[in-house]
Design a protein around this motif. Structure first.
Motif, PDB file in Angstrom:
ATOM      1  N   ALA A  10     -40.918  60.352  -4.911  1.00  0.00           N
ATOM      2  CA  ALA A  10     -41.791  61.147  -4.043  1.00  0.00           C
ATOM      3  C   ALA A  10     -41.789  62.621  -4.455  1.00  0.00           C
ATOM      4  O   ALA A  10     -42.659  63.382  -4.059  1.00  0.00           O
ATOM      5  N   VAL A  36     -46.135  60.603  -1.353  1.00  0.00           N
ATOM      6  CA  VAL A  36     -45.463  59.673  -0.443  1.00  0.00           C
ATOM      7  C   VAL A  36     -45.887  58.220  -0.643  1.00  0.00           C
ATOM      8  O   VAL A  36     -45.492  57.349   0.121  1.00  0.00           O
ATOM      9  N   LEU A  60     -39.890  60.652   4.749  1.00  0.00           N
ATOM     10  CA  LEU A  60     -41.290  60.586   4.307  1.00  0.00           C
ATOM     11  C   LEU A  60     -42.205  61.334   5.275  1.00  0.00           C
ATOM     12  O   LEU A  60     -43.174  61.975   4.865  1.00  0.00           O
TER      13      LEU A  60
END
Lengths: 27, 201
Positions: free
Chosen positions: B13, B6, B97
């Protein structure tokens, strides 16, 4: 974990960049 | 048990599940290395930095590179859209995220980036502030504290002078900037804890 920079390999990158090691630079 | 990276210093990611832990680490390292080299090149251009002892130059860079990158890449955190753009150009929402495992550091990064960007600093001001962030005499391992302190004071004086000249009616900006220094330390500590978790994982 007192030295995260060393663990990341940062110190090596920093030393080489400070010395102007051209061989280590990306093309 | 999919794994995600992240940190926006990655190109993406998403981690290829076929890759070994070592390969993932190598790829991550490959992503952030150019940015670290840019920080070193920036440091070399700070007047007086190259006059410090070489061990002190290394210590300052080891301790401060993350904080310099936070300042430099504050614009990756889009406060209005609540998104983060990774170095590879991919954009992720905060919710995405969070679902990938991002924690308090993400919120803190947004808070910091928003406050810094809202100060509306010029490129020159931001550059001088970044130099002040890097040259801090209280970093661990500094051998010649007096030399670093003298350079730090020179840089702070130059920053104050520049801010005063450019923002004569906004005297609080300089104080606000100095107050960003402990914020950056705090982010640095949180980030180190995340790195530990990552390495352990």
């Amino acid at each position: 974990f007192s030295d995260p920079a060393s663990n990341l390999g940062l110190e090596d990158i920093i030393r080489k960049a400070l010395m102007g090691n051209l061989e280590e630079r990306p093309e | 048990n999919r794994m995600y990276l992240v940190c926006p210093m990655n190109t993406s990611a998403h981690v290829d599940p076929q890759k070994s832990g070592h390969e993932v680490w190598e790829e991550f390292s490959h992503s952030f290395t150019p940015a670290v080299r840019e920080v070193v090149e920036f440091a070399k251009k700070i007047p007086g930095f190259r006059d410090l002892s070489q061990p002190d130059q290394v210590s300052l860079l080891k301790a401060g590179t993350f904080e310099v990158l936070v300042v430099r890449f504050a614009s990756l955190f889009d406060v209005k859209d609540r998104t983060v753009t990774f170095l590879g150009g991919k954009k992720y929402s905060v919710d995405t995220l969070r679902a990938m495992g991002a924690g308090d550091l993400l919120n803190s990064m947004f808070d910091f980036s928003e406050k810094l960007i809202n100060l509306g600093l010029s490129e020159e001001e931001m550059s001088l502030f970044t130099a002040v962030v890097l040259v801090s005499a209280d970093r661990s391992g500094i051998e010649n504290v007096n030399s670093v302190e003298a350079l730090q004071e020179t840089l702070i004086r130059a920053l104050r002078s520049l801010i005063t000249k450019n923002h004569p009616n906004e005297s609080a900006i300089f104080t606000k900037l100095l107050l960003k220094l402990p914020d950056l330390r705090s982010l640095n500590n949180m980030h180190s804890e995340q790195l530990l978790a990552f390495k352990v994982h």
